[in-house]
Design an enzyme around this catalytic site. Structure first.
Site, short mmCIF file in Angstrom:
data_model
loop_
_atom_site.label_atom_id
_atom_site.label_comp_id
_atom_site.label_asym_id
_atom_site.label_seq_id
_atom_site.Cartn_x
_atom_site.Cartn_y
_atom_site.Cartn_z
N TYR A 63 0.86 -1.18 0.00
CA TYR A 63 0.00 0.00 0.00
C TYR A 63 0.90 1.24 0.00
O TYR A 63 2.08 1.15 0.34
CB TYR A 63 -0.92 -0.02 1.23
N ASN A 139 -14.87 5.82 1.04
CA ASN A 139 -15.41 5.70 -0.32
C ASN A 139 -16.30 6.87 -0.73
O ASN A 139 -16.06 7.48 -1.79
CB ASN A 139 -16.12 4.36 -0.48
N SER A 166 -18.65 -0.94 -7.35
CA SER A 166 -17.85 -0.93 -6.12
C SER A 166 -18.46 0.07 -5.13
O SER A 166 -19.37 0.82 -5.49
CB SER A 166 -16.42 -0.52 -6.44
N ARG A 189 -19.17 -7.63 -15.15
CA ARG A 189 -19.99 -8.85 -15.25
C ARG A 189 -21.45 -8.46 -15.46
O ARG A 189 -21.87 -7.33 -15.11
CB ARG A 189 -19.85 -9.70 -13.98
N TYR A 252 -7.69 6.10 -9.38
CA TYR A 252 -7.69 6.05 -7.90
C TYR A 252 -7.62 4.62 -7.38
O TYR A 252 -7.56 4.39 -6.17
CB TYR A 252 -8.92 6.77 -7.34
N GLY A 253 -7.64 3.62 -8.28
CA GLY A 253 -7.55 2.22 -7.86
C GLY A 253 -6.97 1.40 -8.99
O GLY A 253 -6.87 1.88 -10.14
N TRP A 278 -5.78 10.20 -4.05
CA TRP A 278 -5.65 9.37 -2.86
C TRP A 278 -6.28 10.14 -1.69
O TRP A 278 -5.80 11.20 -1.33
CB TRP A 278 -4.18 9.05 -2.59
N LYS A 335 -20.55 -4.58 0.85
CA LYS A 335 -19.35 -4.57 1.69
C LYS A 335 -19.40 -5.64 2.78
O LYS A 335 -20.48 -6.09 3.18
CB LYS A 335 -19.22 -3.21 2.36
N1 NAP Z 1 -7.40 6.35 -4.03
C1 NAP Z 1 -8.26 6.45 -3.03
O1 NAP Z 1 -8.28 7.40 -2.25
C2 NAP Z 1 -9.26 5.34 -2.87
C3 NAP Z 1 -10.31 5.46 -1.95
C4 NAP Z 1 -11.24 4.42 -1.87
C5 NAP Z 1 -11.08 3.29 -2.67
N2 NAP Z 1 -10.03 3.23 -3.52
C6 NAP Z 1 -9.83 2.09 -4.42
O2 NAP Z 1 -10.99 1.98 -5.20
C7 NAP Z 1 -11.18 0.63 -5.57
C8 NAP Z 1 -12.59 0.22 -5.18
O3 NAP Z 1 -12.69 0.24 -3.75
P1 NAP Z 1 -14.08 -0.13 -3.07
O4 NAP Z 1 -13.91 -0.16 -1.60
O5 NAP Z 1 -15.11 0.76 -3.64
O6 NAP Z 1 -14.27 -1.62 -3.67
P2 NAP Z 1 -15.35 -2.74 -3.33
O7 NAP Z 1 -16.62 -2.12 -2.89
O8 NAP Z 1 -14.70 -3.73 -2.44
O9 NAP Z 1 -15.58 -3.39 -4.77
C9 NAP Z 1 -14.53 -3.92 -5.53
C10 NAP Z 1 -14.81 -3.63 -6.99
O10 NAP Z 1 -13.70 -3.99 -7.79
C11 NAP Z 1 -14.18 -4.79 -8.89
N3 NAP Z 1 -13.09 -5.67 -9.33
C12 NAP Z 1 -12.43 -6.57 -8.60
N4 NAP Z 1 -11.47 -7.16 -9.35
C13 NAP Z 1 -11.55 -6.60 -10.59
C14 NAP Z 1 -10.86 -6.79 -11.81
N5 NAP Z 1 -9.86 -7.68 -11.93
N6 NAP Z 1 -11.22 -6.04 -12.88
C15 NAP Z 1 -12.23 -5.15 -12.78
N7 NAP Z 1 -12.92 -4.92 -11.65
C16 NAP Z 1 -12.59 -5.64 -10.57
C17 NAP Z 1 -15.35 -5.55 -8.29
O11 NAP Z 1 -16.15 -6.10 -9.31
P3 NAP Z 1 -17.03 -7.45 -9.03
O12 NAP Z 1 -18.18 -7.02 -8.17
O13 NAP Z 1 -17.43 -7.87 -10.39
O14 NAP Z 1 -16.13 -8.42 -8.32
C18 NAP Z 1 -16.01 -4.42 -7.53
O15 NAP Z 1 -16.71 -3.57 -8.41
C19 NAP Z 1 -10.08 -0.16 -4.86
O16 NAP Z 1 -9.00 -0.31 -5.75
C20 NAP Z 1 -9.69 0.75 -3.73
O17 NAP Z 1 -8.38 0.53 -3.26
C21 NAP Z 1 -9.12 4.22 -3.64
#
Ligand code: NAP
Length: 340
Positions: A63, A139, A166, A189, A252-253, A278, A335
């Site tokens: 991370y 989020n 997500s 999907r 962002y991800g 971030w 979640k």
């Molecule tokens: N930069 C920042 O400040 C920040 C803040 C918050 C979150 N994030 C990032 O944002 C992303 C989402 O976080 P979240 O908490 O919202 O996630 P989450 O609710 O846990 O959901 C995960 C998502 O990722 C999708 N996914 C998983 N593997 C994948 C792949 N190989 N290709 C395409 N999609 C895929 C899932 O799709 P399925 O449902 O089809 O499995 C689902 O839509 C993460 O990478 C997280 O680290 C970044």
């Protein structure tokens, strides 16, 4: 200490991370004493904390910022103030004792009780459901900032995002709808269209062949000024291709764990702007008034049901292994939360 001793727990337990590795092997549940809050501190009994992708990345040691070990993980959560340090004055007691609060970064939310500085707590109105409050700091805040800070969007304008089902993606849909913006939402999907449309999505498309052309057709040639990328690889490239000249792609991800690779021409001829976001950095840099305004808005929307993140499962701290395994699985409907 100010507080009712009758309410104070006799023992504490917490999830401890002592070495980075596979999430299921990296953590263990340990019992310990209940900490005593000092002046300016509050003792908080935890209610809920989500298992976010960033939490899993921290356990794996992959991370942007890693904590010193050993530590209690958990980037965010909600709890109730059950006692205050001795020197808390009556106004602080009235404001915080018994109150539901969001915990500050660094608190380590996967615990039964913990101590935090009162000045860093965010009070949560009772109208906000506890589970929703537990998931607000990261989020929905990320979605809000990305919609606010990277493009000047007016009601009726379109934006495009991937990982749209997500937690962040759903918040983007809900906040965009509240602001009168229109969203093209990419998922990986089938079977998500009805649900995301009910949440406020205008267009839902699946990743795959001809994605850029399908996005362009869906917006009927309207300019896309903003793309939000949480996936990387081919899917991010499709977003970049459909952006308007001088449009902005915010990454962002990196859920697909594939690099973002772009043809040079997209930068030369379209002058695309590539940015990253971030939320941890945003909190560190933002003025106090900005953070206060963010929480006021998110809490108001959460109380009104404008912001709502589905929950698929809640596990007690004792079942942290099952919770982590569940959170690592794809294709969830919501979640995974921990509840002490
Ligand atoms: N930069 C920042 O400040 C920040 C803040 C918050 C979150 N994030 C990032 O944002 C992303 C989402 O976080 P979240 O908490 O919202 O996630 P989450 O609710 O846990 O959901 C995960 C998502 O990722 C999708 N996914 C998983 N593997 C994948 C792949 N190989 N290709 C395409 N999609 C895929 C899932 O799709 P399925 O449902 O089809 O499995 C689902 O839509 C993460 O990478 C997280 O680290 C970044």
């Amino acid at each position: 200490m100010t507080g009712s001793a009758a309410q104070l727990p006799q023992t504490n337990c917490a999830i401890w991370l002592s070495k980075f590795g596979s999430p299921l092997d990296a953590v263990e549940l340990c019992a310990g004493p209940v900490p005593v809050p000092l002046a300016g501190e509050a003792l908080v009994q935890m209610e809920y904390s989500p298992v976010n992708p960033a939490d899993l990345n921290v356990l794996e040691g992959r991370y942007g910022q890693l904590p010193a070990l050993p530590c209690v993980p958990g980037h965010e959560g909600v709890g109730r103030v059950i006692a205050l340090g001795d020197e808390a004055d009556a106004r602080v007691s009235a404001r915080f004792l018994g109150r539901r609060v969001l915990l500050p970064p660094g608190f380590g939310a996967w615990r039964a009780v913990g101590v935090a500085r009162v000045a860093e707590l965010v009070g949560v109105p009772e109208a906000v459901p506890a589970q929703q409050a537990a998931m607000l700091r990261i989020n929905p805040a990320t979605a809000f900032c990305m919609l606010q800070n990277f493009a000047t969007l007016r009601p009726g304008d379109w934006l495009v995002q991937n990982a749209a089902n997500s937690g962040v993606g759903r918040s983007v849909i809900q906040i965009a709808r509240a602001k009168g913006l229109r969203t093209v939402n990419i998922v990986r999907r089938p079977g998500l269209e009805a649900e995301l449309r009910a949440a406020g999505a205008d267009v839902v498309l699946e990743e795959g062949n001809g994605l850029a052309q399908r996005i362009a057709a869906a917006v009927e040639g309207a300019p896309l000024w903003l793309g939000l990328n949480a996936v990387g690889g081919e899917c991010a490239l499709a977003l970049a291709k459909v952006l308007a000249p001088s449009g902005t792609l915010v990454t962002y991800g990196a859920m697909a764990k594939q690099p973002l690779t772009l043809p040079n021409g997209l930068l030369i001829f379209k002058d695309l702007i590539l940015r990253g976001f971030w939320i941890s950095q945003w909190y560190r840099r933002a003025a106090a008034a900005e953070v206060e305004a963010l929480f006021a808005q998110l809490l108001e929307w959460a109380a009104a049901g404008v912001l709502h993140t589905p929950v698929e499962a809640v596990y007690p701290l004792e079942q942290v292994g099952a919770a982590l395994a569940h959170a690592q699985r794809g294709e969830r409907s919501g979640k995974v939360l921990l509840r002490p």
